[in-house]
Design a protein around this motif. Structure first.
Motif, PDB file in Angstrom:
ATOM      1  N   GLY A   1      -6.090   6.604  -4.040  1.00 30.33           N
ATOM      2  CA  GLY A   1      -7.138   6.741  -5.041  1.00 30.33           C
ATOM      3  C   GLY A   1      -7.564   5.385  -5.565  1.00 30.33           C
ATOM      4  N   ARG A   2      -8.399   5.398  -6.575  1.00 28.52           N
ATOM      5  CA  ARG A   2      -8.935   4.151  -7.115  1.00 28.52           C
ATOM      6  C   ARG A   2      -7.827   3.258  -7.682  1.00 28.52           C
ATOM      7  NH1 ARG A   2     -14.046   2.449  -8.522  1.00 28.52           N
ATOM      8  NH2 ARG A   2     -14.159   0.813 -10.097  1.00 28.52           N
TER       9      ARG A   2
ATOM     10  N   LEU B   1       0.825  -1.206   0.000  1.00 21.60           N
ATOM     11  CA  LEU B   1       0.000   0.000   0.000  1.00 21.60           C
ATOM     12  C   LEU B   1       0.861   1.259   0.000  1.00 21.60           C
ATOM     13  CD1 LEU B   1      -2.754   1.455   0.299  1.00 21.60           C
ATOM     14  CD2 LEU B   1      -2.523   1.124   2.776  1.00 21.60           C
ATOM     15  N   VAL B   2       1.861   1.284   0.860  1.00 17.19           N
ATOM     16  CA  VAL B   2       2.738   2.455   0.948  1.00 17.19           C
ATOM     17  C   VAL B   2       3.515   2.632  -0.353  1.00 17.19           C
ATOM     18  CG1 VAL B   2       4.762   3.430   2.121  1.00 17.19           C
ATOM     19  CG2 VAL B   2       2.918   2.373   3.448  1.00 17.19           C
ATOM     20  N   ALA B   3       4.062   1.552  -0.886  1.00 25.11           N
ATOM     21  CA  ALA B   3       4.853   1.639  -2.115  1.00 25.11           C
ATOM     22  C   ALA B   3       4.015   2.189  -3.266  1.00 25.11           C
ATOM     23  CB  ALA B   3       5.427   0.271  -2.477  1.00 25.11           C
ATOM     24  N   VAL B   4       2.789   1.711  -3.397  1.00 28.98           N
ATOM     25  CA  VAL B   4       1.937   2.178  -4.492  1.00 28.98           C
ATOM     26  C   VAL B   4       1.570   3.646  -4.282  1.00 28.98           C
ATOM     27  CG1 VAL B   4      -0.202   1.822  -5.762  1.00 28.98           C
ATOM     28  CG2 VAL B   4       1.030  -0.145  -4.864  1.00 28.98           C
TER      29      VAL B   4
ATOM     30  N   VAL C   1      -4.641  -1.726  -7.272  1.00 29.20           N
ATOM     31  CA  VAL C   1      -3.369  -2.457  -7.245  1.00 29.20           C
ATOM     32  C   VAL C   1      -3.296  -3.344  -6.006  1.00 29.20           C
ATOM     33  CG1 VAL C   1      -0.868  -2.253  -7.040  1.00 29.20           C
ATOM     34  CG2 VAL C   1      -2.098  -0.762  -8.611  1.00 29.20           C
ATOM     35  N   VAL C   2      -3.649  -2.792  -4.858  1.00 32.37           N
ATOM     36  CA  VAL C   2      -3.599  -3.567  -3.606  1.00 32.37           C
ATOM     37  C   VAL C   2      -4.594  -4.719  -3.645  1.00 32.37           C
ATOM     38  CG1 VAL C   2      -3.955  -3.471  -1.113  1.00 32.37           C
ATOM     39  CG2 VAL C   2      -2.762  -1.600  -2.274  1.00 32.37           C
ATOM     40  N   LEU C   3      -5.811  -4.455  -4.119  1.00 32.87           N
ATOM     41  CA  LEU C   3      -6.810  -5.520  -4.213  1.00 32.87           C
ATOM     42  C   LEU C   3      -6.334  -6.643  -5.121  1.00 32.87           C
ATOM     43  CD1 LEU C   3     -10.068  -3.379  -4.560  1.00 32.87           C
ATOM     44  CD2 LEU C   3      -9.358  -4.706  -2.561  1.00 32.87           C
ATOM     45  N   ASN C   4      -5.717  -6.272  -6.235  1.00 36.58           N
ATOM     46  CA  ASN C   4      -5.267  -7.275  -7.201  1.00 36.58           C
ATOM     47  C   ASN C   4      -4.053  -8.042  -6.702  1.00 36.58           C
ATOM     48  OD1 ASN C   4      -3.477  -8.116  -9.604  1.00 36.58           O
ATOM     49  ND2 ASN C   4      -5.448  -7.769 -10.589  1.00 36.58           N
ATOM     50  N   MET C   5      -3.029  -7.306  -6.279  1.00 33.30           N
ATOM     51  CA  MET C   5      -1.755  -7.954  -5.961  1.00 33.30           C
ATOM     52  C   MET C   5      -1.756  -8.672  -4.623  1.00 33.30           C
ATOM     53  SD  MET C   5       1.059  -5.228  -7.406  1.00 33.30           S
ATOM     54  CE  MET C   5       2.421  -6.259  -6.797  1.00 33.30           C
TER      55      MET C   5
END
Length: 214
Positions: A122-123, A37-40, A128-132
């Motif tokens: 944001g979305r 989460l932080v990285a993204v 990204v978090v939901l997917n990865m």
């Protein structure tokens, strides 16, 4: 903007992507849901390589919201000051860490709405978090996907949400989990903005892009 490709052509395209790279991975380094989460969040208007350099020293000492709060905003800035917009990003990371500790027991939620309620998320970041991490076939549309979607006709649209819906509607279900990774990597290394490497492209014969390079 290219016209929407037929379903059969899209199936061929993703069959080739899958054969070339069965398990595509994101390029941001992380060890758990929080560091992802932080990285993204840090990667907005920054390169993955730049974020990875900054987090190489950060994540070993701050890989949970509690540890991030103990590090503090100034301590975080010391690690990420090579990244664009670092002061605002540091404030957001500290604030989201506070919310995760206060409202979620220090855990990253698996809900898009909950993720998007966090500061600086944001979305696209949520997807990204939901997917990865949660393996939900959410589609994170970045500039690469937006360009490719419209250039090739795989998922055309006038804005990122339209392209996201096109991915969900037009790409076969069997490819949904990895679709955005295949598209991002293709856009980053092959179907580049200024001079696409059409001669090296897996889908050269299926792509309607009129300005193909030799």
């Amino acid at each position: 903007m290219a016209a929407q490709l037929p379903y059969a052509t899209i199936h061929q395209i993703f069959t080739r992507f899958q054969a070339a790279e069965p398990e595509p991975k994101g390029e941001l380094h992380h060890t758990n849901a929080f560091t992802l989460l932080v990285a993204v969040a840090l990667s907005a208007q920054a390169t993955d390589k730049g974020v990875n350099r900054a987090t190489a020293g950060l994540f070993p000492i701050a890989d949970t919201p509690e540890k991030m709060l103990a590090l503090g905003e100034e301590g975080l800035i010391d690690h990420i000051k090579t990244i664009g917009l670092y002061r605002n990003k540091a404030k957001n990371v500290i604030r989201l860490s506070e919310i995760l500790v206060r409202d979620y027991g220090g855990q990253v939620p698996s809900s898009r709405a909950a993720l998007q309620s966090l500061p600086g998320v944001g979305r696209k970041t949520a997807n990204v978090v939901l997917n990865m991490w949660w393996h939900i076939p959410a589609q994170a549309v970045d500039t690469h996907i937006f360009r490719i979607g419209n250039r090739t006709g795989i998922c055309p649209g006038k804005d990122v949400e339209t392209v996201e819906r096109a991915i969900e509607d037009q790409i076969p279900a069997e490819f949904q989990q990895h679709a955005h990774h295949w598209l991002i990597l293709h856009g980053r290394y092959i179907c580049t903005a200024r001079k696409p490497r059409c001669a090296d492209c897996l889908i050269h014969d299926l792509c309607p892009f009129e300005e193909k390079t030799a």
